[in-house]
Design an enzyme around this catalytic site. Structure first.
Site, PDB file in Angstrom:
ATOM      1  N   LYS A   1       0.828  -1.217   0.000  1.00 32.59           N
ATOM      2  CA  LYS A   1       0.000   0.000   0.000  1.00 32.59           C
ATOM      3  C   LYS A   1       0.860   1.265   0.000  1.00 32.59           C
ATOM      4  O   LYS A   1       0.494   2.268  -0.604  1.00 32.59           O
ATOM      5  CB  LYS A   1      -0.965  -0.008   1.190  1.00 32.59           C
TER       6      LYS A   1
ATOM      7  N   ASP B   1     -10.216   1.653   2.854  1.00 37.32           N
ATOM      8  CA  ASP B   1     -10.210   0.911   4.125  1.00 37.32           C
ATOM      9  C   ASP B   1     -10.948   1.669   5.242  1.00 37.32           C
ATOM     10  O   ASP B   1     -11.711   1.073   6.007  1.00 37.32           O
ATOM     11  CB  ASP B   1      -8.770   0.634   4.586  1.00 37.32           C
TER      12      ASP B   1
HETATM   13  P1  NDP Z   1       1.505  -3.612   8.932  1.00 39.73           P
HETATM   14  O1  NDP Z   1       2.539  -4.630   8.611  1.00 39.73           O
HETATM   15  O2  NDP Z   1       1.580  -2.264   8.319  1.00 39.73           O
HETATM   16  O3  NDP Z   1       1.490  -3.382  10.548  1.00 39.73           O
HETATM   17  C1  NDP Z   1       1.589  -4.479  11.408  1.00 39.73           C
HETATM   18  C2  NDP Z   1       1.304  -4.026  12.846  1.00 39.73           C
HETATM   19  O4  NDP Z   1       1.215  -5.206  13.652  1.00 39.73           O
HETATM   20  C3  NDP Z   1       2.368  -3.143  13.471  1.00 39.73           C
HETATM   21  O5  NDP Z   1       1.737  -2.187  14.283  1.00 39.73           O
HETATM   22  C4  NDP Z   1       3.181  -4.147  14.315  1.00 39.73           C
HETATM   23  O6  NDP Z   1       3.779  -3.569  15.446  1.00 39.73           O
HETATM   24  C5  NDP Z   1       2.077  -5.061  14.768  1.00 39.73           C
HETATM   25  N1  NDP Z   1       2.534  -6.396  15.162  1.00 39.73           N
HETATM   26  C6  NDP Z   1       3.012  -7.367  14.349  1.00 39.73           C
HETATM   27  N2  NDP Z   1       3.308  -8.474  15.062  1.00 39.73           N
HETATM   28  C7  NDP Z   1       3.022  -8.178  16.361  1.00 39.73           C
HETATM   29  C8  NDP Z   1       3.114  -8.916  17.583  1.00 39.73           C
HETATM   30  N3  NDP Z   1       3.562 -10.171  17.614  1.00 39.73           N
HETATM   31  N4  NDP Z   1       2.713  -8.301  18.724  1.00 39.73           N
HETATM   32  C9  NDP Z   1       2.255  -7.025  18.698  1.00 39.73           C
HETATM   33  N5  NDP Z   1       2.142  -6.281  17.572  1.00 39.73           N
HETATM   34  C10 NDP Z   1       2.532  -6.858  16.424  1.00 39.73           C
HETATM   35  O7  NDP Z   1       0.111  -4.308   8.645  1.00 39.73           O
HETATM   36  P2  NDP Z   1      -1.274  -3.648   8.167  1.00 39.73           P
HETATM   37  O8  NDP Z   1      -1.602  -2.491   9.031  1.00 39.73           O
HETATM   38  O9  NDP Z   1      -1.255  -3.432   6.700  1.00 39.73           O
HETATM   39  O10 NDP Z   1      -2.281  -4.843   8.450  1.00 39.73           O
HETATM   40  C11 NDP Z   1      -2.507  -5.341   9.765  1.00 39.73           C
HETATM   41  C12 NDP Z   1      -3.426  -6.532   9.659  1.00 39.73           C
HETATM   42  O11 NDP Z   1      -4.734  -6.140   9.239  1.00 39.73           O
HETATM   43  C13 NDP Z   1      -2.919  -7.545   8.628  1.00 39.73           C
HETATM   44  O12 NDP Z   1      -2.954  -8.824   9.228  1.00 39.73           O
HETATM   45  C14 NDP Z   1      -3.896  -7.440   7.476  1.00 39.73           C
HETATM   46  O13 NDP Z   1      -4.084  -8.679   6.847  1.00 39.73           O
HETATM   47  C15 NDP Z   1      -5.158  -6.968   8.181  1.00 39.73           C
HETATM   48  N6  NDP Z   1      -6.039  -6.193   7.280  1.00 39.73           N
HETATM   49  C16 NDP Z   1      -7.276  -6.672   6.961  1.00 39.73           C
HETATM   50  C17 NDP Z   1      -8.113  -5.970   6.126  1.00 39.73           C
HETATM   51  C18 NDP Z   1      -9.453  -6.530   5.778  1.00 39.73           C
HETATM   52  O14 NDP Z   1      -9.978  -6.224   4.709  1.00 39.73           O
HETATM   53  N7  NDP Z   1     -10.050  -7.327   6.637  1.00 39.73           N
HETATM   54  C19 NDP Z   1      -7.728  -4.665   5.548  1.00 39.73           C
HETATM   55  C20 NDP Z   1      -6.413  -4.234   5.953  1.00 39.73           C
HETATM   56  C21 NDP Z   1      -5.612  -4.985   6.778  1.00 39.73           C
HETATM   57  P3  NDP Z   1       5.284  -2.962  15.385  1.00 39.73           P
HETATM   58  O15 NDP Z   1       5.150  -1.566  14.842  1.00 39.73           O
HETATM   59  O16 NDP Z   1       5.726  -2.993  16.819  1.00 39.73           O
HETATM   60  O17 NDP Z   1       6.086  -3.868  14.501  1.00 39.73           O
END
Ligand code: NDP
Length: 280
Positions: free
Chosen positions: A84, A118
């Protein structure tokens, strides 16, 4: 249900081998995307002869892939993880929600106009949750999807608090969006009517350290992630008696808004959601 069972595996292609089609979703990985199923269900309901496919695009190849798809006559592309931000950098013109979130999930071709559905899709999905007119929300995560959710809720006057494992990213998100919201030190659900998991923790089976006993009994726990198994976040919330919502309604709502932006027709939202429920 295992999507790889016979007949349930959505087909996908490498972008260089893209077939003749009208729309696509690009991401990496992309094999298990439900977007082709959902958009094809919409075209069937609308009586349209369009084709929507899933294409794998490796990081760094978004611009080349979009140029190739434009040459093939594709009219639009949805963009999913992890592209994105890269798509945002590639656009010739950006519409407002995407400009502020710096993330593009919907592209019009061949003119390379980008938007993001979104946030508005998320607001669609909370309409039926019987939340107060102005409510308190805790958002977990500071990635692209958290940005869309935070912006949509804050712009609608809701009281938003944000927690992220890496606090500096949460602070940066608040500064980038320019919204007056509190950044939390802990994922504390106390007092929130809506608790949104916008992290990808559940995808790796990781548990978030949430003190559910402090949550309101009428709160809704909402996980953006969807899948055949309930996420650890939703399972824990349900054990504490909260209402739970997974990411399928958001998938349908953001897809419906993309379709409407591309085609200028009202999307058959029920058909788009129902075809996803059937997969589960
Ligand atoms: P990003 O990769 O941009 O962000 C991931 C986030 O998850 C960060 O804040 C990261 O924290 C956090 N994170 C990852 N692993 C852990 C963990 N073990 N413990 C705590 N925090 C964690 O992802 P997106 O924002 O693009 O997407 C997030 C989720 O939402 C995805 O799984 C995606 O599939 C889902 N999604 C679903 C949609 C739908 O249509 N249903 C639409 C958009 C997204 P840190 O900064 O500390 O690394």
């Amino acid at each position: 249900m295992d999507l790889s069972q016979e007949g349930l595996t959505p087909s996908w292609h490498e972008w260089r081998d893209a077939p003749a089609a009208d729309f696509a979703v690009i991401g990496d990985p992309i094999a298990h995307s439900l977007s082709p199923r959902m958009h094809q269900a919409a075209y069937a309901a609308l009586g349209l002869d369009h084709r929507y496919v899933a294409l794998r695009v490796a990081p760094g190849e978004v611009a080349a892939a979009l140029a190739h798809l434009a040459k093939l006559g594709y009219q639009g592309v949805n963009v999913t993880v992890p592209h994105k931000g890269e798509a945002f950098e590639t656009m010739r013109s950006i519409e407002e929600p995407a400009r502020r979130t710096q993330a593009v999930n919907t592209v019009r071709l061949p003119d390379l106009v980008g938007t993001n559905t979104d946030g508005a899709g998320f607001l669609d999905t909370i309409e039926d949750l019987r939340l107060p007119r102005k409510f308190a929300a805790v958002i977990l995560g500071a990635g692209g999807s958290a940005r869309s959710v935070v912006l949509a809720l804050a712009e609608n006057g809701h009281d938003v608090r944000l927690y992220n494992r890496t606090k500096a990213r949460a602070i940066e998100l608040v500064e980038t969006l320019g919204v007056p919201i509190e950044v939390l030190d802990h994922p504390d659900p106390t007092g929130a009517h809506l608790i949104v998991n916008a992290t990808s923790a559940g995808l790796h089976g990781a548990e978030l350290p949430i003190a559910w006993s402090g949550a309101r009994s009428d709160a809704v726990a909402y996980d953006l992630v969807y899948g055949p198994q309930q996420s650890p976040f939703l399972a824990a919330a349900q054990r504490h008696g909260l209402r739970v919502v997974d990411g399928l309604p958001l998938l349908a709502a953001q897809g419906a808004r993309s379709l409407e932006w591309w085609l200028g027709v009202t999307a058959p939202r029920q058909a788009m959601l129902e075809c996803l429920r059937w997969v589960q």
